[in-house]
Write a protein that holds these residues in place. Structure first.
Motif, PDB file in Angstrom:
ATOM      1  N   UNK A   9       9.758 -16.194   0.614  1.00 38.30           N
ATOM      2  CA  UNK A   9       8.760 -17.263   0.513  1.00 38.30           C
ATOM      3  C   UNK A   9       7.799 -17.280   1.690  1.00 38.30           C
ATOM      4  N   UNK A  10       8.210 -16.689   2.810  1.00 40.78           N
ATOM      5  CA  UNK A  10       7.350 -16.675   3.998  1.00 40.78           C
ATOM      6  C   UNK A  10       6.314 -15.556   3.956  1.00 40.78           C
ATOM      7  N   UNK A  11       6.455 -14.630   3.013  1.00 41.34           N
ATOM      8  CA  UNK A  11       5.532 -13.507   2.945  1.00 41.34           C
ATOM      9  C   UNK A  11       4.152 -13.974   2.498  1.00 41.34           C
ATOM     10  N   UNK A  12       3.087 -13.359   3.021  1.00 39.22           N
ATOM     11  CA  UNK A  12       1.730 -13.711   2.594  1.00 39.22           C
ATOM     12  C   UNK A  12       1.510 -13.300   1.138  1.00 39.22           C
ATOM     13  N   UNK A  13       0.557 -13.933   0.454  1.00 42.14           N
ATOM     14  CA  UNK A  13       0.467 -13.810  -1.015  1.00 42.14           C
ATOM     15  C   UNK A  13       0.214 -12.417  -1.559  1.00 42.14           C
ATOM     16  N   UNK A  14      -0.716 -11.655  -0.962  1.00 37.91           N
ATOM     17  CA  UNK A  14      -1.091 -10.370  -1.549  1.00 37.91           C
ATOM     18  C   UNK A  14       0.023  -9.342  -1.365  1.00 37.91           C
ATOM     19  N   UNK A  15       0.544  -9.231  -0.160  1.00 36.32           N
ATOM     20  CA  UNK A  15       1.644  -8.294   0.092  1.00 36.32           C
ATOM     21  C   UNK A  15       2.860  -8.660  -0.751  1.00 36.32           C
ATOM     22  N   UNK A  16       3.140  -9.956  -0.859  1.00 33.24           N
ATOM     23  CA  UNK A  16       4.290 -10.388  -1.657  1.00 33.24           C
ATOM     24  C   UNK A  16       4.098 -10.041  -3.128  1.00 33.24           C
ATOM     25  N   UNK A  17       2.903 -10.297  -3.653  1.00 34.22           N
ATOM     26  CA  UNK A  17       2.645 -10.021  -5.061  1.00 34.22           C
ATOM     27  C   UNK A  17       2.723  -8.532  -5.355  1.00 34.22           C
ATOM     28  N   UNK A  18       2.125  -7.711  -4.484  1.00 40.28           N
ATOM     29  CA  UNK A  18       2.122  -6.272  -4.734  1.00 40.28           C
ATOM     30  C   UNK A  18       3.533  -5.695  -4.622  1.00 40.28           C
TER      31      UNK A  18
END
Length: 239
Positions: A9-18
């Motif tokens: 949950x702490x990961x930023x959105x784009x890196x997490x989504x990819x």
């Protein structure tokens, strides 16, 4: 110590989504939900059969579950996240545009028969690694506990390891080319001319760039120019 859920949950959105889409695509392949052939970049199917989804889906397959797959996924989780939380902090749209530009560059390169590869996910991850190495050139990297080197040389060290272990090097080389082109157009060229010719398009930023995300300390047309100039001036003073 954070739990896996808290870390995710702490990961930023784009890196997490990819990273999530790469993991899901590989898991779906192993579960037999689809053969990778349906997602591969085959230009004949794209233009003759209008299977345009291949232009996107090929970026989400990093190979079968293996050590190499784990390494690529960790690259997203570490170097992609460091970029998005560091250089691109509060500039999610710029990070997304970097990913889009890299993907488009790789699609163009792969259209050349000698450079064609069916899956460009590894190349996109290697592009992230290359941009990270240029943004943090003096960071220390411990390569498998054997060699310590500066981050600037890290992509080339990984390329050399792929050669040693017999892995294909074309995806790595394509990622380096795409990463260098992006870095040249957004950092090196603006430093030399004062003009940024690769601005984030409005259609990318409209859903991401709100007033709270704008970094008023940096010029809007060349957001990293001041930071690079400060770095150069510090080097001159210490030198």
């Amino acid at each position: 110590m954070s739990t896996p859920a808290e870390f995710y949950n702490s990961l930023p959105p784009i890196s997490k989504a990819y990273g999530t889409m790469c993991l899901v695509a590989t898991a779906a392949f192993h579960l037999g939900l689809f053969p990778p052939l349906y997602t591969a970049l085959i230009y004949e199917y794209v233009f003759k059969h209008f299977e345009v989804w291949r232009l996107v889906t090929n970026f989400f397959f990093l190979g079968k579950f293996s050590i190499n797959f784990g390494i690529r996924l960790l690259m997203i989780a570490r170097y992609g996240v460091q970029l998005e939380k560091g250089v691109f902090e509060r500039r999610t749209a710029d990070f997304l545009w970097m990913m889009i530009f890299g993907a488009l560059t790789l699609l163009v390169l792969s259209a050349i028969p000698l450079l064609w590869t069916p899956f460009l996910g590894v190349s996109l991850v290697f592009m992230l690694l290359y941009v990270w190495s240029r943004e943090f050139p003096n960071a220390k990297i411990n390569l498998y506990g054997l060699v310590q080197l500066k981050a600037f040389y890290f992509p080339w060290a990984m390329l050399a390891l792929d050669v040693i272990f017999g892995s294909p090097i074309l995806p790595d080389l394509l990622g380096i080319v795409a990463g260098h082109l992006y870095y040249f157009l957004t950092v090196l060229h603006p430093l030399a001319t004062g003009k940024n010719i690769l601005k984030t398009p409005r259609w990318v930023g409209i859903n991401w760039l709100a007033a709270s995300e704008l970094d008023i300390r940096q010029p809007p047309h060349c957001p990293r120019l001041n930071r690079q100039l400060v770095r150069l001036s510090e080097e001159e003073v210490t030198g």
